[in-house]
Design a protein around this motif. Structure first.
Motif, PDB file in Angstrom:
ATOM      1  N   GLU A 301      47.449  41.173  36.635  1.00 50.09           N
ATOM      2  CA  GLU A 301      46.949  41.203  38.087  1.00 50.09           C
ATOM      3  C   GLU A 301      45.521  40.067  37.893  1.00 50.09           C
ATOM      4  OE1 GLU A 301      44.743  44.169  41.267  1.00 50.09           O
ATOM      5  OE2 GLU A 301      46.350  44.864  39.868  1.00 50.09           O
ATOM      6  N   LEU A 302      44.911  40.515  36.997  1.00 53.43           N
ATOM      7  CA  LEU A 302      43.404  39.961  36.728  1.00 53.43           C
ATOM      8  C   LEU A 302      43.732  38.421  36.541  1.00 53.43           C
ATOM      9  CD1 LEU A 302      40.423  40.118  36.700  1.00 53.43           C
ATOM     10  CD2 LEU A 302      40.502  40.678  34.291  1.00 53.43           C
ATOM     11  N   ASN A 303      44.604  38.205  35.747  1.00 52.03           N
ATOM     12  CA  ASN A 303      44.952  36.693  35.399  1.00 52.03           C
ATOM     13  C   ASN A 303      45.598  35.737  36.445  1.00 52.03           C
ATOM     14  OD1 ASN A 303      44.354  36.194  32.446  1.00 52.03           O
ATOM     15  ND2 ASN A 303      46.324  37.555  31.879  1.00 52.03           N
ATOM     16  N   SER A 304      46.296  36.526  37.459  1.00 47.37           N
ATOM     17  CA  SER A 304      46.588  36.220  38.507  1.00 47.37           C
ATOM     18  C   SER A 304      45.430  35.471  39.655  1.00 47.37           C
ATOM     19  CB  SER A 304      47.654  36.761  39.253  1.00 47.37           C
ATOM     20  OG  SER A 304      46.991  37.872  40.044  1.00 47.37           O
ATOM     21  N   LYS A 305      44.393  36.325  39.451  1.00 49.26           N
ATOM     22  CA  LYS A 305      43.058  36.229  40.311  1.00 49.26           C
ATOM     23  C   LYS A 305      42.174  34.883  39.617  1.00 49.26           C
ATOM     24  CE  LYS A 305      43.067  40.644  42.207  1.00 49.26           C
ATOM     25  NZ  LYS A 305      42.412  41.998  42.346  1.00 49.26           N
ATOM     26  N   LEU A 306      42.265  34.635  38.291  1.00 48.86           N
ATOM     27  CA  LEU A 306      41.441  34.018  37.731  1.00 48.86           C
ATOM     28  C   LEU A 306      41.757  32.313  37.897  1.00 48.86           C
ATOM     29  CD1 LEU A 306      40.834  35.798  34.280  1.00 48.86           C
ATOM     30  CD2 LEU A 306      39.255  35.664  36.247  1.00 48.86           C
ATOM     31  N   VAL A 307      40.799  31.596  38.153  1.00 49.81           N
ATOM     32  CA  VAL A 307      41.058  30.336  38.464  1.00 49.81           C
ATOM     33  C   VAL A 307      41.118  29.766  37.030  1.00 49.81           C
ATOM     34  CG1 VAL A 307      40.397  28.097  39.625  1.00 49.81           C
ATOM     35  CG2 VAL A 307      40.071  30.090  41.006  1.00 49.81           C
ATOM     36  N   LYS A 308      39.883  30.246  36.315  1.00 53.50           N
ATOM     37  CA  LYS A 308      39.815  29.519  35.025  1.00 53.50           C
ATOM     38  C   LYS A 308      39.706  30.841  34.267  1.00 53.50           C
ATOM     39  CE  LYS A 308      38.056  25.130  36.250  1.00 53.50           C
ATOM     40  NZ  LYS A 308      36.556  24.309  36.322  1.00 53.50           N
ATOM     41  N   GLY A 309      39.775  30.909  32.674  1.00 51.14           N
ATOM     42  CA  GLY A 309      39.857  31.831  31.774  1.00 51.14           C
ATOM     43  C   GLY A 309      41.041  32.494  31.863  1.00 51.14           C
ATOM     44  N   ARG A 310      40.989  33.551  30.786  1.00 50.13           N
ATOM     45  CA  ARG A 310      42.455  34.285  30.962  1.00 50.13           C
ATOM     46  C   ARG A 310      42.187  35.637  29.996  1.00 50.13           C
ATOM     47  NH1 ARG A 310      44.932  33.411  25.867  1.00 50.13           N
ATOM     48  NH2 ARG A 310      44.225  31.759  24.504  1.00 50.13           N
ATOM     49  N   VAL A 311      43.032  36.383  30.184  1.00 50.97           N
ATOM     50  CA  VAL A 311      43.029  37.918  29.628  1.00 50.97           C
ATOM     51  C   VAL A 311      44.156  38.011  28.824  1.00 50.97           C
ATOM     52  CG1 VAL A 311      42.407  40.177  29.850  1.00 50.97           C
ATOM     53  CG2 VAL A 311      41.501  38.605  31.552  1.00 50.97           C
ATOM     54  N   GLU A 312      44.148  38.842  27.686  1.00 48.63           N
ATOM     55  CA  GLU A 312      45.364  38.958  26.901  1.00 48.63           C
ATOM     56  C   GLU A 312      45.184  40.586  26.372  1.00 48.63           C
ATOM     57  OE1 GLU A 312      46.143  37.253  23.069  1.00 48.63           O
ATOM     58  OE2 GLU A 312      44.224  36.062  23.360  1.00 48.63           O
ATOM     59  N   LEU A 313      46.396  41.027  26.167  1.00 44.48           N
ATOM     60  CA  LEU A 313      46.428  42.540  25.669  1.00 44.48           C
ATOM     61  C   LEU A 313      47.295  42.664  24.451  1.00 44.48           C
ATOM     62  CD1 LEU A 313      46.230  45.675  26.039  1.00 44.48           C
ATOM     63  CD2 LEU A 313      48.386  45.569  27.616  1.00 44.48           C
ATOM     64  N   LYS A 314      46.420  43.411  23.310  1.00 46.29           N
ATOM     65  CA  LYS A 314      47.045  43.662  22.205  1.00 46.29           C
ATOM     66  C   LYS A 314      47.030  45.364  21.899  1.00 46.29           C
ATOM     67  CE  LYS A 314      46.393  39.452  19.795  1.00 46.29           C
ATOM     68  NZ  LYS A 314      45.749  38.789  18.478  1.00 46.29           N
TER      69      LYS A 314
END
Length: 409
Positions: A301-314
């Motif tokens: 959800e957060l990645n879909s809102k970000l124009v730039k930057g990104r988030v990953e989960l481990k």
């Protein structure tokens, strides 16, 4: 019982805080130093098969003193202390015949207060061992070590108490989740065991959290702030947005009993990269899986809102609820309950809102419930333990050994 307190005070003088940032075992040299000291004591006690291996696992045996076959049982404790508070230069103080009110810790303003810790109201007349307010005490789990050794010494000195063969084991790095990693169950030789790693008197536990850890990695872009317009992406701001998406009512400070949680335990980073470290806990395995899915959904959800930057989960799985491995052997629990009752201790069967070596060992075919030490407030500067609680733990260990022999007579 005088030896019990002497042992405990001696063991807490060793700095044995474990360290998750190193790969070798034990993770800190202080644990090995303590293990060498305890090994000498076990040899002096005349125990058999005293061995300290290259990874810092210390084991020994008290031979059977009966002429019929009894299952070999074990008692286990860990030598490391938690990284949550300093374990260096521990200065314990003994508060005799506690009569209520605040207890001054050391020479500063730090106090142990029944307002903050209501359990103190139940301990009037008891003798308490506290910290000086600058370190943890180390009752978790050096009390367990002292109690096991004192019980074994008592059994050895009182051959009229009949028992089968007893294995004892002291492990490194339990506090960083590695205590059972290199434990040789087959060589240990017990059919079942008990960790002596619980809290207040009467605790008997054979359920624990299913546990996982989750790292949220936020990637940004760093440029000079003077020319940052439309270029900089601050990873710390992304991390803050993610944390605000987590349920505020499902945290350790808002849950109890069988309720699980998400717990943000650490964060580190800067503009270009920020990492949030979470632990996930739930007694139900399916519920823990739902927590993992929830976090992935929030990342997406957060990645879909970000124009730039990104988030990953481990996500990394840590340990599982031992209940499924212990419940098929109800006699193990019954022996502990009966021993407590015979020692005038009311069993308090409750889930562990955490984990022990026993959880991992139970899945390594060594069913391993957890028994109290008599301690409170583990992992912090307000940790304390009662002398009476430690004495009762020793009596319960002795009684478990005695009743196991009687059961198979």
């Amino acid at each position: 019982m005088d030896k019990l307190i002497e042992r405990f005070l001696r063991y807490v003088s060793f700095e044995t805080q474990s360290n998750s940032s190193v790969d070798h075992c034990p993770s800190t040299e202080g644990q090995r130093v303590l293990a060498e000291q305890i090994k000498k004591e076990l040899v002096e006690l005349g125990l058999s098969s005293v061995e300290l291996d290259e990874n810092g696992y210390l084991t020994a045996r008290l031979p059977s003193n009966i002429d019929y076959e009894v299952p070999t049982i074990g008692f286990i404790a860990h030598m490391d202390t938690a990284p949550d508070a300093s374990g260096k230069d521990v200065k314990p103080q003994i508060v005799e015949n506690y009569q209520g009110g605040d207890i001054a810790l050391g020479v500063g303003d730090e106090v142990l207060s029944p307002i903050q810790y209501p359990d103190l109201n139940k301990l009037h007349g008891h003798n308490l061992i506290t910290t000086d307010g600058t370190t943890l005490l180390g009752a978790d789990n050096k009390a367990g070590i002292a109690e096991i050794i004192t019980a074994i010494a008592y059994l050895k000195d009182h051959p009229e108490i009949k028992h089968g063969e007893i294995c004892i084991g002291f492990t490194p790095d339990e506090e960083i989740g590695r205590g059972a990693d290199l434990f040789n169950v087959e060589k240990f030789g017990a059919k079942w065991a008990y960790t002596i790693d619980g809290g207040p008197v009467g605790e008997l536990e054979y359920e624990n959290f299913n546990a996982s850890s989750a790292d949220i990695i936020c990637h940004g872009v760093n440029v000079h702030p003077g020319t940052a317009k439309d270029k900089m992406i601050n990873a710390m701001n992304i991390a803050a947005q993610f944390q605000l998406m987590m349920p505020t009512e499902e945290t350790p400070e808002c849950t109890e009993g069988y309720e699980g949680f998400y717990h943000l335990v650490a964060m580190e980073g800067g503009v270009a990269k920020t990492v949030l470290n979470y632990i996930l806990r739930d007694f139900d395995g399916d519920s823990l899986e739902r927590r993992k899915v929830f976090m992935q959904e929030k990342v997406d959800e957060l990645n879909s809102k970000l124009v730039k930057g990104r988030v990953e989960l481990k996500i990394t799985d840590s340990y599982r609820n031992m209940r499924e491995m212990v419940e098929p052997h109800p006699h193990i629990i019954e022996l502990a309950k009966e021993a407590m009752i015979e020692c005038d201790v009311q069993p308090i069967i409750k889930p562990i809102r955490g984990g022990t070596d026993g959880a991992r060992l139970s899945f390594m075919n060594l069913p391993c419930p957890n028994i109290f030490t008599g301690g409170y407030n583990f992992h912090g500067i307000h940790e304390f333990i009662t002398v009476e609680g430690m004495q009762q733990a020793v009596k319960v260990i002795v009684k478990v050994a005695e009743n196991t022999a009687k059961k198979y007579q």
